[in-house]
Design a protein around this motif. Structure first.
Motif, mmCIF file in Angstrom:
data_model
loop_
_atom_site.group_PDB
_atom_site.id
_atom_site.type_symbol
_atom_site.label_atom_id
_atom_site.label_comp_id
_atom_site.label_asym_id
_atom_site.label_seq_id
_atom_site.Cartn_x
_atom_site.Cartn_y
_atom_site.Cartn_z
ATOM 1 N N GLN A 287 0.813 -1.211 0.000
ATOM 2 C CA GLN A 287 0.000 0.000 0.000
ATOM 3 C C GLN A 287 0.852 1.269 0.000
ATOM 4 O O GLN A 287 0.317 2.376 -0.073
ATOM 5 C CB GLN A 287 -0.924 0.004 1.219
ATOM 6 N N LEU A 288 2.172 1.114 0.115
ATOM 7 C CA LEU A 288 3.091 2.247 0.111
ATOM 8 C C LEU A 288 3.864 2.273 -1.203
ATOM 9 O O LEU A 288 3.839 1.322 -1.973
ATOM 10 C CB LEU A 288 4.055 2.158 1.295
ATOM 11 N N ARG A 289 4.557 3.362 -1.436
ATOM 12 C CA ARG A 289 5.371 3.497 -2.643
ATOM 13 C C ARG A 289 6.774 3.913 -2.226
ATOM 14 O O ARG A 289 6.943 4.888 -1.483
ATOM 15 C CB ARG A 289 4.769 4.556 -3.579
ATOM 16 N N PHE A 290 7.788 3.166 -2.677
ATOM 17 C CA PHE A 290 9.161 3.481 -2.294
ATOM 18 C C PHE A 290 10.113 2.944 -3.352
ATOM 19 O O PHE A 290 9.736 2.169 -4.237
ATOM 20 C CB PHE A 290 9.506 2.902 -0.924
ATOM 21 N N GLY A 291 11.356 3.378 -3.264
ATOM 22 C CA GLY A 291 12.357 3.008 -4.250
ATOM 23 C C GLY A 291 12.983 1.654 -3.983
ATOM 24 O O GLY A 291 12.478 0.848 -3.198
ATOM 25 N N LYS A 292 14.132 1.411 -4.628
ATOM 26 C CA LYS A 292 14.766 0.099 -4.556
ATOM 27 C C LYS A 292 16.093 0.118 -3.812
ATOM 28 O O LYS A 292 16.898 -0.804 -3.962
ATOM 29 C CB LYS A 292 14.984 -0.447 -5.975
ATOM 30 N N ALA A 293 16.344 1.131 -2.994
ATOM 31 C CA ALA A 293 17.603 1.207 -2.256
ATOM 32 C C ALA A 293 17.727 0.025 -1.292
ATOM 33 O O ALA A 293 16.733 -0.466 -0.753
ATOM 34 C CB ALA A 293 17.683 2.519 -1.493
ATOM 35 N N LYS A 294 18.950 -0.400 -1.055
ATOM 36 C CA LYS A 294 19.176 -1.527 -0.146
ATOM 37 C C LYS A 294 18.708 -1.187 1.250
ATOM 38 O O LYS A 294 18.111 -2.017 1.945
ATOM 39 C CB LYS A 294 20.660 -1.910 -0.137
ATOM 40 N N GLU A 295 18.979 0.044 1.690
ATOM 41 C CA GLU A 295 18.433 0.513 2.966
ATOM 42 C C GLU A 295 17.608 1.769 2.701
ATOM 43 O O GLU A 295 18.118 2.764 2.199
ATOM 44 C CB GLU A 295 19.546 0.833 3.972
ATOM 45 N N GLN A 296 16.346 1.675 3.038
ATOM 46 C CA GLN A 296 15.428 2.776 2.820
ATOM 47 C C GLN A 296 15.577 3.844 3.903
ATOM 48 O O GLN A 296 15.823 3.534 5.073
ATOM 49 C CB GLN A 296 13.975 2.267 2.848
ATOM 50 N N ILE A 297 15.438 5.092 3.513
ATOM 51 C CA ILE A 297 15.297 6.202 4.453
ATOM 52 C C ILE A 297 13.996 6.907 4.107
ATOM 53 O O ILE A 297 13.835 7.407 2.988
ATOM 54 C CB ILE A 297 16.482 7.184 4.375
ATOM 55 N N TRP A 298 13.070 6.894 5.055
ATOM 56 C CA TRP A 298 11.753 7.496 4.829
ATOM 57 C C TRP A 298 11.561 8.689 5.751
ATOM 58 O O TRP A 298 12.053 8.707 6.893
ATOM 59 C CB TRP A 298 10.635 6.487 5.132
ATOM 60 N N GLY A 299 10.832 9.686 5.253
ATOM 61 C CA GLY A 299 10.368 10.729 6.152
ATOM 62 C C GLY A 299 9.332 10.140 7.101
ATOM 63 O O GLY A 299 8.524 9.285 6.705
ATOM 64 N N PHE A 300 9.340 10.596 8.370
ATOM 65 C CA PHE A 300 8.475 9.951 9.363
ATOM 66 C C PHE A 300 8.127 10.943 10.463
ATOM 67 O O PHE A 300 8.973 11.715 10.917
ATOM 68 C CB PHE A 300 9.201 8.747 9.968
ATOM 69 N N ALA B 267 -10.270 -2.280 -10.361
ATOM 70 C CA ALA B 267 -9.029 -3.021 -10.124
ATOM 71 C C ALA B 267 -7.879 -2.062 -9.892
ATOM 72 O O ALA B 267 -7.864 -0.940 -10.433
ATOM 73 C CB ALA B 267 -8.724 -3.944 -11.301
ATOM 74 N N LYS B 268 -6.915 -2.500 -9.071
ATOM 75 C CA LYS B 268 -5.648 -1.800 -8.865
ATOM 76 C C LYS B 268 -4.522 -2.795 -9.148
ATOM 77 O O LYS B 268 -4.495 -3.877 -8.570
ATOM 78 C CB LYS B 268 -5.516 -1.294 -7.425
ATOM 79 N N ILE B 269 -3.617 -2.395 -10.028
ATOM 80 C CA ILE B 269 -2.520 -3.278 -10.408
ATOM 81 C C ILE B 269 -1.208 -2.512 -10.232
ATOM 82 O O ILE B 269 -1.020 -1.440 -10.827
ATOM 83 C CB ILE B 269 -2.658 -3.743 -11.867
ATOM 84 N N GLY B 270 -0.318 -3.025 -9.418
ATOM 85 C CA GLY B 270 0.982 -2.402 -9.230
ATOM 86 C C GLY B 270 1.894 -2.724 -10.395
ATOM 87 O O GLY B 270 2.382 -3.857 -10.506
ATOM 88 N N ILE B 271 2.107 -1.763 -11.272
ATOM 89 C CA ILE B 271 3.002 -1.981 -12.414
ATOM 90 C C ILE B 271 4.437 -2.081 -11.916
ATOM 91 O O ILE B 271 5.197 -2.954 -12.321
ATOM 92 C CB ILE B 271 2.858 -0.849 -13.432
ATOM 93 N N THR B 272 4.824 -1.160 -11.060
ATOM 94 C CA THR B 272 6.074 -1.235 -10.310
ATOM 95 C C THR B 272 5.723 -0.913 -8.869
ATOM 96 O O THR B 272 4.566 -0.664 -8.539
ATOM 97 C CB THR B 272 7.114 -0.228 -10.838
ATOM 98 N N ASN B 273 6.710 -0.891 -8.009
ATOM 99 C CA ASN B 273 6.421 -0.522 -6.629
ATOM 100 C C ASN B 273 6.106 0.961 -6.495
ATOM 101 O O ASN B 273 5.643 1.411 -5.458
ATOM 102 C CB ASN B 273 7.598 -0.887 -5.719
ATOM 103 N N ASP B 274 6.364 1.729 -7.556
ATOM 104 C CA ASP B 274 6.107 3.161 -7.527
ATOM 105 C C ASP B 274 4.817 3.551 -8.232
ATOM 106 O O ASP B 274 4.216 4.569 -7.906
ATOM 107 C CB ASP B 274 7.257 3.935 -8.207
ATOM 108 N N LEU B 275 4.413 2.761 -9.237
ATOM 109 C CA LEU B 275 3.353 3.172 -10.138
ATOM 110 C C LEU B 275 2.210 2.162 -10.132
ATOM 111 O O LEU B 275 2.451 0.945 -10.144
ATOM 112 C CB LEU B 275 3.895 3.336 -11.560
ATOM 113 N N THR B 276 0.983 2.669 -10.142
ATOM 114 C CA THR B 276 -0.207 1.832 -10.039
ATOM 115 C C THR B 276 -1.153 2.125 -11.190
ATOM 116 O O THR B 276 -1.329 3.274 -11.599
ATOM 117 C CB THR B 276 -0.938 2.089 -8.707
#
Length: 893
Positions: free
Chosen positions: A182-195, A274-283
Motif C-alpha cells: 500500500q506504500l510506494r518506495f524506491g529500490k535502495a538496499k536501505e530505505q530512508i523514509w520521512g516519518f 481493479a488496482k494493479i501495481g506496475i512497479t512498486n512506484d506506479l499503479t
C-alpha cells in the motif's frame, strides 16, 4: 488606476525591505528512529502486551504543536516501529492521567473524531508527499494522501491495512499493521523514509509531534523526522480486484400515457474496479461500467448571474488520488481537469412530435476508465487517465407503439496526462499537463467541438529554508469544430465576443478553431517570523476555452493582486493565535479597461477557550462588468462594500455551533444582501452524532438582468428589481454500531424564490447614477397577463413574440400598440434531496451498502412564504424513491 500603481510600488519596496532582513528562526535537529526486523509476529489487538514488540526500543519526547508550540504536551506519547518481509508494524502508547475523559467517538471510516494518532510516512522521501494512517481511541481507521508539502490532505484513499485500539488505566494504546504493497518506495538496499507521528487530545484541542515543527516554519512534510533501518525490502506489487453488483428499484409518480414512466423500474448492474501495481512506484487503476449509486446528491443552487455552477466531484474512482491530476491554474475553481465532464448529462434532449414519449438517459455511460499514477524514486510524479463514454440514445415511442432511437450524445474519448519533477534537493519542481477530448460526431452534432486540447506548465521554487517561494503556471487551449460550434462558443457568456462596444473583440462566424492562454505568477513569503505576504498576476485570454474536460467560469481578465498578513502565534491568557490580513486586487480586460479595484481587511482569532472568531470588511470601487448584459455593452456597477462576522464554540465539546452574518450593500441602495448562517453539531453518545445547518439569504438588486429584446431595431436590455430569498437546511445523522458498521442519513430541502418589481430597461450602461443607467416602466407602459401573447411587431406575418403562458406586454412609446413582450421572470424553485445509507465493511476493503434515496423538484407559488413552500415539497409533493443494494468484494494480493 493611480491607486493600484502606488500600491504595487509600496508592496515591492516593502517586500524588498523584508527580504533583506535577518529573522531569527528556531533550528530544530532532525530526529531519527532506527527500526529493526521483528522476531515474532504480534497480534493486532491494540494492547501491546506481547514480547514480539521487545525487538525494538520506544521513542518519546513529543513536543506540542498547538496551541502552545514548542512546549511539552499535557501527556506524553511513545511508539515503536518494526517490520518484516511484507508489513510495517507500529505500536503507540498515548498516556493520559484521566482515561475516563478520553473521547472514544465512533464514526465511519475517515471520520477523524475524538482522540487519535496519525502516523505520517514519506516513503518516497520527496519531502512533499506522504501517506497518513490514523487510528482513533475507539479503533476507527482513516487514511490520507498528503501533497503540496502539507497544504493538501486527500481522504479519498482507502488502502487495505489493519489496526486496533484499547483504552486502559494509563491512557490508550494502538497497534498498526501496514502492508508495504500500500506504500510506494524506491529500490535502495536501505530505505530512508520521512516519518512523524501526530497525536490529538481532543478535549484539549492539543496536537503534539514526535518531530517538532515550529509554527513559523514553512512546510510540514519536508520537516518530518526520518525512519532508518528498513533493509532489503522486496517490492510488493499491489494487485486488487473488486467486482460489484448493484440491484436498484426506482419508484416515482406515474405519468399518464407515458410508457417509460409507469411508476417503477427494476435494474441489475455489475462492474469491476481493479488496482494493479506496475512497479512498486506506479499503479494502474481500472474501472469497467462504474456505478456511483451511493453517491450523495448535489446541493441545490441557483445562478442569477448566468455563469456555470461548480459542483465538487464525489465519485470514488475520480476522487481518489485526484491530487496527482489537479491543475488549478488561476484563482477560484478554474482547473484544466474537471472530472465531472466525464459521464455528464447528454448535450441534447429528445426532439418529439405530438403524442410521442422519450426515455432519455440521465448521464453518459462510462464504458471504461483507467488511471496510471504514482511517484518514482527519482522525483517524477506521473498521472495518466483515459476514459471513454458511449454513444447515448433516447428511445422514442410513437402513439402506434413503434419505437425509434435518436442520438443525444456522441461517443467521446477523454485523455489526461500529468507530470511533475522535483529537483534542487526537493525545494523546487516543474511540471506539465496535457488533455485531449475527441468526439466521434459522424457528421452530426455540429453544435459540439470535434476536439479540444489543453496544455500547461507549472513550477515552484522555494529558498531560504522554504520561507520564500516563486510559483506559477501557464495554460494553452485549442478547440476545433464546425463554424456553428465555434460561433456558439464565442457567444457563450464566458466569452461574449459579440459585445457591441468591445473594439478589441470581434465575432468571427467563419472560424473553426479558438486558441487561448491563461496563467498565474506569484511571489511571496510563507514562513519565518510573523509576516506573510505575496503578490502576483493572473490572466485569462478571451479565446481561452477549457470546458470540454476542464472548468472555466469566465475569460478576458487580467488580475493584479497582493496579500499581507501578520501572525501572533504565541498563546497568551486570552488567545491561542491571531492572523490579521489585508488583500488588494485590480482587474483589467484585454482592451486595457480597468474594471474593478478591491480592498479587504480581515482577521481570525482562536481564543484560549477554543472558541474562534473571524471577520472582515471590504470594498469594490471603479466597478465595471463586461458580462452583466450578456453580450451587451460594458455595464457600470455601483461601488459596493461588504462585511462579515463568524464565530464558533469549542469543537471538542459534545455540542458545538457556528453563527455567522454577512452583508453587502452599495451606493444608491442598488444592491443589498443579508446572509445568516447557523451550524450545529451534537454528539450525545460516542456512537451517535448529528449536525443541523441552516443558511438564509435575502438579496435585493434593482438591476437584475431579465432578458434582451428589440425596439425600433435597437437592442433593449430588460432589468428589474429582484427580491431573492434562499433557504437551505441540511440535516445529517450518523450512528456507528462498530468502526465497520454505520448508518447515515442526509436530508436537504432547498428553496430559492425570486419576485420582480420595478421592471426597467437600460438607458446608458455607463451612467454615473442609477437614474442615468436605467428607466423604470410606468403603469401605462407595461402589463402582466396570463393570456397567451403573440405579437407581429414588424407587420410581416411573422410572430416576433410568442409566449403561450403569458408574460409582460410592453408599450414603450405609449402609442397603444405593444412593442415587445417577455416572460414573467418570477420564480420559486424547491428541491428536496435525502438519502439513508447503511454501510458494512465486512472485511477490509469489501463493503455492503443499503441505500434509500428520496428526491423531488418543484415550482411553487411565488406568493407562498419559504417555510410553507418547503413544507409542501417535503410532505405533500410526490417524490422519486430509489432503493439500492450494492455488494463489493476486494480480492487482494
Amino acid at each position: 488606476m493611480k491607486f493600484t500603481a502606488v500600491f504595487v510600488v509600496l508592496f515591492i519596496c516593502f517586500s524588498s525591505n523584508v527580504f533583506t532582513q535577518t529573522e531569527q528562526a528556531v533550528k530544530v535537529p532532525k530526529r531519527i528512529y532506527t527500526t529493526k526486523r521483528l522476531i515474532k509476529t504480534p497480534v493486532i489487538d491494540g494492547k501491546i502486551n506481547e514480547g514480539a514488540w521487545d525487538a525494538v526500543e520506544w521513542s518519546s519526547d513529543f513536543t506540542e504543536k498547538n496551541p502552545d508550540e514548542g512546549t511539552p504536551p499535557a501527556y506524553q506519547t511513545k511508539f515503536k516501529v518494526m517490520y518484516d518481509k511484507k508489513f510495517l508494524y507500529v505500536a503507540i502508547r498515548a498516556f493520559d492521567d484521566e482515561p475516563e475523559l478520553i473521547q472514544q467517538r465512533l464514526s465511519r471510516r475517515d471520520g477523524f473524531q475524538g482522540d487519535r494518532v496519525n502516523v505520517i510516512i514519506d516513503s518516497y522521501h520527496d519531502k512533499r508527499t506522504a501517506f497518513v494512517f490514523t487510528t482513533t481511541a475507539a479503533g476507527v481507521k482513516g487514511e490520507e494522501i498528503v501533497s503540496q508539502n502539507g497544504n493538501n490532505w486527500d481522504a479519498s484513499w482507502n488502502p487495505i491495512w489493519y489496526t486496533n485500539a484499547a483504552v486502559d488505566d494509563k491512557g490508550y494504546t494502538i497497534e498498526m499493521k501496514i502492508p508495504f504493497s500500500q506504500l510506494r518506495f524506491g529500490k535502495a538496499k536501505e530505505q530512508i523514509w520521512g516519518f512523524n507521528i501526530n497525536r490529538t487530545i481532543f478535549r484539549l484541542q492539543e496536537r503534539s509531534l514526535w518531530q517538532r515543527i515550529p509554527n513559523n516554519q514553512a512546510g510540514f512534510i519536508s520537516e518530518s523526522g526520518e525512519l532508518h533501518g528498513l533493509k532489503n525490502l522486496v517490492s510488493q506489487k499491489q494487485l486488487e480486484i473488486q467486482p460489484f453488483t448493484v440491484l436498484q428499484y426506482d419508484k416515482y409518480p406515474a405519468e399518464p400515457g407515458n410508457p417509460f414512466r409507469d411508476g417503477s423500474d427494476l435494474t441489475l448492474n455489475a462492474g469491476l474496479d481493479a488496482k494493479i501495481g506496475i512497479t512498486n512506484d506506479l499503479t494502474l487503476d481500472l474501472t469497467i461500467n462504474p456505478d456511483f449509486g451511493q453517491v450523495e446528491a448535489d446541493p441545490g443552487a441557483i445562478a442569477l448571474d448566468g455563469f456555470q455552477i461548480f459542483f465538487r466531484e464525489q465519485r470514488p474512482f475520480f476522487v481518489e488520488n485526484f491530487n496527482i491530476f489537479d491543475f488549478e491554474f488561476a484563482n477560484g475553481q478554474d482547473n484544466v481537469f474537471y472530472s465531472r465532464r466525464i459521464g455528464r448529462n447528454p448535450h441534447r434532449s429528445a426532439s418529439l412530435q405530438d403524442g410521442e414519449f422519450a426515455d432519455v438517459p440521465q448521464n453518459s455511460t462510462i464504458l471504461g476508465a483507467a488511471k496510471f499514477s504514482g511517484k518514482t524514486k527519482n522525483g517524477w510524479s506521473i498521472g495518466v487517465l483515459e476514459s471513454v463514454t458511449a454513444n447515448e440514445y433516447a428511445t422514442i415511442r410513437q402513439t402506434d407503439g413503434t419505437e425509434r432511437e435518436q442520438i443525444v450524445e456522441p461517443l467521446t474519448n477523454f485523455f489526461v496526462a500529468r507530470a511533475q519533477k522535483d529537483f534542487n534537493k526537493r525545494n523546487s519542481f516543474i511540471g506539465g499537463i496535457f488533455t485531449a477530448t475527441n468526439r466521434f460526431l459522424n457528421g452530426d452534432f455540429n453544435e459540439l467541438h470535434k476536439a479540444a486540447y489543453t496544455g500547461g506548465v507549472d513550477f515552484q521554487h522555494n529558498w531560504k529554508n522554504r520561507e520564500y517561494y516563486l510559483d506559477g503556471n501557464v495554460v494553452f487551449s485549442k478547440v476545433l469544430g464546425s463554424e456553428e460550434a465555434i460561433t456558439a462558443t464565442q457567444k457563450t457568456l464566458r466569452h461574449n465576443f459579440q459585445r457591441v462596444d468591445a473594439d478589441y473583440l470581434s465575432l468571427d462566424e467563419t472560424k473553426t478553431s479558438l486558441t487561448g492562454t491563461g496563467g498565474r505568477l506569484e511571489l511571496g513569503k510563507n514562513g519565518g517570523g510573523n509576516w506573510r505576504y505575496s503578490g502576483g498576476a493572473i490572466w485569462r485570454s478571451p479565446e481561452l476555452e477549457l470546458n470540454d474536460v476542464g472548468f472555466l467560469r469566465q475569460t478576458d481578465e487580467i488580475i493584479q493582486f497582493g496579500n499581507l498578513n501578520y501572525l501572533w502565534q504565541v498563546p497568551t491568557e486570552t488567545y491561542r493565535n491571531i492572523n490579521i490580513g489585508f488583500e488588494q486586487f485590480s482587474i483589467y480586460d484585454f482592451g486595457g479597461n480597468l474594471n474593478r479595484i478591491g480592498l479587504e481587511g480581515k482577521g481570525e482569532i482562536s481564543w484560549i477557550n477554543n472558541w474562534w472568531t473571524e471577520g472582515g470588511y471590504g470594498i469594490n470601487t471603479n466597478f465595471f462588468d463586461n458580462f452583466f448584459l450578456r453580450g451587451g455593452p460594458r455595464w457600470k456597477r455601483p461601488n459596493t462594500a461588504f462585511a462579515y462576522l463568524f464565530f464558533g464554540s469549542d469543537r471538542s465539546k459534545l455540542f458545538s455551533f457556528t453563527l455567522g452574518y454577512s452583508n453587502r450593500h452599495s451606493q444608491e441602495s442598488v444592491v443589498g444582501r443579508d446572509r445568516f448562517v447557523v451550524r450545529t453539531n451534537y454528539q450525545p453518545t460516542d456512537a451517535f452524532s448529528m449536525s443541523f445547518n441552516v443558511e438564509y439569504a435575502n438579496l435585493f438588486d434593482r438591476t437584475q438582468y431579465v432578458t434582451e429584446t428589440a425596439f425600433n431595431n435597437d437592442a433593449r436590455y430588460i432589468l428589474g428589481r429582484i427580491q431573492n430569498q434562499t433557504l437551505t437546511t441540511t440535516l445529517r445523522l450518523n450512528y456507528s454500531f462498530t468502526p465497520d458498521i454505520s448508518l447515515q442519513f442526509y436530508g436537504q430541502p432547498f428553496i430559492s424564490k425570486g419576485k420582480f418589481s420595478n421592471l426597467n430597461y437600460v438607458l446608458n450602461p455607463l451612467g454615473n447614477s442609477i437614474n442615468d443607467r436605467i428607466a423604470v416602466y410606468d403603469e401605462t407602459q407595461i402589463l402582466l397577463t396570463d393570456d397567451a401573447i403573440a405579437i407581429d411587431a414588424n407587420n410581416d406575418g411573422v410572430q416576433d413574440f410568442n409566449l403561450p403562458n403569458g408574460g409582460y406586454l410592453v408599450d414603450e412609446n405609449r402609442d397603444g400598440d405593444a412593442d415587445y413582450a417577455f416572460r414573467n421572470p418570477d420564480f420559486s424553485f424547491v428541491q428536496l434531496q435525502t438519502n439513508l445509507v447503511a454501510r458494512w465493511e465486512y472485511i477490509p476493503g469489501s463493503e455492503l451498502f443499503l441505500v434509500w434515496a428520496r428526491g423531488s423538484v418543484g415550482n411553487t407559488d411565488t406568493d407562498t412564504d419559504l417555510l410553507n413552500s418547503v413544507s409542501d415539497q417535503v410532505f405533500r409533493e410526490p417524490a422519486n424513491d430509489t432503493f439500492l443494494v450494492k455488494f463489493t468484494y476486494r480480492f487482494a494480493r
